[in-house]
Write a protein that holds these residues in place. Structure first.
Motif, PDB file in Angstrom:
ATOM      1  N   PRO A  91      -1.663  70.911  68.688  1.00  0.00           N
ATOM      2  CA  PRO A  91      -2.824  70.488  67.886  1.00  0.00           C
ATOM      3  C   PRO A  91      -4.113  70.633  68.689  1.00  0.00           C
ATOM      4  N   ALA A  92      -5.252  70.597  67.994  1.00  0.00           N
ATOM      5  CA  ALA A  92      -6.550  70.786  68.647  1.00  0.00           C
ATOM      6  C   ALA A  92      -6.821  69.726  69.703  1.00  0.00           C
ATOM      7  N   TRP A  93      -6.271  68.513  69.516  1.00  0.00           N
ATOM      8  CA  TRP A  93      -6.574  67.434  70.458  1.00  0.00           C
ATOM      9  C   TRP A  93      -5.980  67.662  71.843  1.00  0.00           C
ATOM     10  N   ILE A  94      -5.120  68.659  71.979  1.00  0.00           N
ATOM     11  CA  ILE A  94      -4.513  68.916  73.291  1.00  0.00           C
ATOM     12  C   ILE A  94      -5.569  69.280  74.327  1.00  0.00           C
ATOM     13  N   ALA A  95      -6.743  69.777  73.880  1.00  0.00           N
ATOM     14  CA  ALA A  95      -7.799  70.199  74.802  1.00  0.00           C
ATOM     15  C   ALA A  95      -8.748  69.065  75.173  1.00  0.00           C
ATOM     16  N   ASP A  96      -8.625  67.921  74.548  1.00  0.00           N
ATOM     17  CA  ASP A  96      -9.566  66.823  74.765  1.00  0.00           C
ATOM     18  C   ASP A  96      -9.514  66.324  76.207  1.00  0.00           C
ATOM     19  N   TYR A 186       0.844  72.548  83.064  1.00  0.00           N
ATOM     20  CA  TYR A 186       0.899  72.490  81.609  1.00  0.00           C
ATOM     21  C   TYR A 186      -0.414  72.058  80.967  1.00  0.00           C
ATOM     22  N   TRP A 187      -1.211  71.262  81.676  1.00  0.00           N
ATOM     23  CA  TRP A 187      -2.386  70.672  81.046  1.00  0.00           C
ATOM     24  C   TRP A 187      -3.692  71.356  81.423  1.00  0.00           C
ATOM     25  N   ALA A 188      -3.738  72.139  82.516  1.00  0.00           N
ATOM     26  CA  ALA A 188      -4.991  72.822  82.862  1.00  0.00           C
ATOM     27  C   ALA A 188      -5.290  73.974  81.893  1.00  0.00           C
ATOM     28  N   PRO A 189      -4.346  74.881  81.644  1.00  0.00           N
ATOM     29  CA  PRO A 189      -3.068  75.109  82.310  1.00  0.00           C
ATOM     30  C   PRO A 189      -3.197  76.191  83.381  1.00  0.00           C
ATOM     31  N   LEU A 190      -2.158  76.318  84.218  1.00  0.00           N
ATOM     32  CA  LEU A 190      -2.142  77.297  85.288  1.00  0.00           C
ATOM     33  C   LEU A 190      -1.255  78.471  84.882  1.00  0.00           C
ATOM     34  N   PRO A 198      -2.943  78.977  72.124  1.00  0.00           N
ATOM     35  CA  PRO A 198      -4.330  79.232  71.714  1.00  0.00           C
ATOM     36  C   PRO A 198      -5.263  78.046  71.904  1.00  0.00           C
ATOM     37  N   MET A 199      -4.776  76.835  71.740  1.00  0.00           N
ATOM     38  CA  MET A 199      -5.637  75.663  71.873  1.00  0.00           C
ATOM     39  C   MET A 199      -6.052  75.399  73.315  1.00  0.00           C
ATOM     40  N   LEU A 200      -5.382  76.032  74.286  1.00  0.00           N
ATOM     41  CA  LEU A 200      -5.696  75.841  75.704  1.00  0.00           C
ATOM     42  C   LEU A 200      -6.226  77.115  76.364  1.00  0.00           C
ATOM     43  N   ARG A 201      -6.284  78.206  75.613  1.00  0.00           N
ATOM     44  CA  ARG A 201      -6.505  79.517  76.216  1.00  0.00           C
ATOM     45  C   ARG A 201      -7.905  79.700  76.788  1.00  0.00           C
ATOM     46  N   GLU A 202      -8.930  79.164  76.144  1.00  0.00           N
ATOM     47  CA  GLU A 202     -10.313  79.425  76.563  1.00  0.00           C
ATOM     48  C   GLU A 202     -10.892  78.302  77.428  1.00  0.00           C
ATOM     49  N   LEU A 203     -10.073  77.422  77.924  1.00  0.00           N
ATOM     50  CA  LEU A 203     -10.565  76.267  78.672  1.00  0.00           C
ATOM     51  C   LEU A 203     -10.817  76.621  80.133  1.00  0.00           C
ATOM     52  N   ASP A 204     -11.589  75.766  80.791  1.00  0.00           N
ATOM     53  CA  ASP A 204     -11.912  75.923  82.216  1.00  0.00           C
ATOM     54  C   ASP A 204     -10.806  75.250  83.028  1.00  0.00           C
TER      55      ASP A 204
END
Length: 285
Positions: A91-96, A186-190, A198-204
Motif C-alpha cells: 500500500p502507499a503508506w509503506i513509504a511514510d 526491506y524498508w529503505a530499501p537496499l 513500485p511504492m518504494l522505487r523512487e524513494l531516497d
C-alpha cells in the motif's frame, strides 16, 4: 484478540472455530487464524523460538505474539496480533517516513528485550548447514537473538505506528548491525530499483537508512560498518539461498526458481554503486 498484557494466559481448543488461511509469507506454509489464535507448523527451532517468546513476555515486551501451546494437529498456537500489515503489492503508506521511524523504535525495543535472553539448558538452537563455498561473515560477535526478518509483511501497525513483530522463524544469534541491515534491506530499501516494489522505487534510500538508524539509536561504530556488513551479507545470501533451495525445497526452491539469485546479484552491484552515499547519510553530523 487475546490480550498480550500479562503472563499466564490460558487457551482452550475449540474445534468449532473456522480456519482462515493467513497469506504473505515466502517460506512457511499452512499458517491459519483460528479465532483469536494463529496456528503454525513447527520448524526445526520451535522449542527455541517458544522459549524466546516466553522470555519476551516475561520481560514485558508487548510487541510480539504470545506462545500458548500446541494444538491437536501438532501446530504451535500463538496469539493473533490484530492490526494493519502490508500485503503485496504494498500500500502507499509503506513509504511514510513516520511509519519508517516507528519500525526503528520497535526494533530497538525488541533487541533490548532479547539481549537478556538465555537459551534454556534443555533447548538447542539448530543452525542449518552451510555450503562449503560460503563467503566469510562479517567479523563481529553476536550480541543477541536477532529477529532478522523485518519485512513489511512481518510488522503489525496500529494507529499508523509499528506495534509488533511477527514470524520469528529466522531468529538466530546476531549483532545489532545485522538487525539494522536487515530492516534497511526491506524498508529503505537496499535493492536495484528494478527489484523494488513500485511504492518504494523512487524513494531516497540513504535518507531512509538514516531515519531508521536515528530512530533505533544506532551506534557510531555500527553506522560506520553498515555498508561493509550489507555487502558481506549479500554475498553470503546468494550461496545460502541456493543451498536452502537445494536442501529444504518448498518456498526456498520457489523463490530461487523465481529469480531471487539474480535479485541478490543486482543488489550487490547496487550496493557497490550506492554504498558511499549510504555511509555518508548514516555518519553525517
Amino acid at each position: 484478540m487475546i490480550s498480550n498484557s500479562h503472563a499466564g494466559e490460558r487457551w482452550v481448543e475449540d474445534s468449532s472455530e473456522p480456519e482462515i488461511p493467513l497469506l504473505g509469507g515466502d517460506v512457511t506454509e499452512g499458517v491459519v487464524r483460528v479465532g483469536t489464535t494463529v496456528r503454525r507448523p513447527m520448524g526445526r527451532n520451535a522449542p527455541f523460538i517458544h522459549a524466546l517468546l516466553q522470555h519476551l513476555e516475561t520481560v514485558g515486551f508487548d510487541g510480539a505474539p504470545r506462545y500458548l501451546g500446541v494444538d491437536a494437529a501438532g501446530r504451535e498456537v500463538l496469539t493473533f496480533v490484530d492490526g494493519e500489515v502490508a500485503g503485496r503489492p504494498y500500500p502507499a503508506w509503506i513509504a511514510d517516513e513516520r511509519r519508517l521511524a516507528s519500525v526503528g523504535r520497535l526494533l530497538r525495543r525488541y533487541d533490548d528485550a532479547a539481549v537478556s535472553f538465555v537459551e534454556p539448558e534443555d533447548v538447542t538452537f539448530v543452525l542449518p548447514s552451510d555450503p562449503p563455498e560460503l563467503p566469510p561473515a562479517p567479523a563481529h560477535e553476536s550480541e543477541l537473538i536477532g529477529h532478522l526478518d523485518v519485512t513489511p509483511e512481518n510488522v503489525v501497525f496500529r494507529d499508523a505506528a509499528a506495534y509488533a513483530l511477527i514470524d520469528f522463524d529466522l531468529v538466530r544469534p546476531a549483532a545489532r548491525v545485522d538487525e539494522l541491515y536487515n530492516a534497511m534491506l526491506y524498508w529503505a530499501p537496499l535493492n536495484d530499483p528494478r527489484d523494488v516494489d513500485p511504492m518504494l522505487r523512487e524513494l531516497d534510500a540513504p535518507r531512509r537508512c538514516r531515519i531508521l538508524a536515528d530512530a533505533y539509536g544506532m551506534s557510531d561504530r555500527d553506522r560506520g560498518r553498515l555498508v561493509e556488513v550489507a555487502v558481506l551479507r549479500t554475498r553470503r545470501s546468494w550461496h545460502l539461498m541456493k543451498h536452502r533451495a537445494e536442501v529444504d525445497g518448498g518456498g526456498w526452491q520457489r523463490m530461487w526458481d523465481e529469480g531471487v539469485g539474480d535479485v541478490i546479484k543486482r543488489r550487490e552491484a547496487w550496493l557497490d554503486r550506492n554504498g558511499a552515499a549510504i555511509e555518508a547519510a548514516l555518519t553525517a553530523a
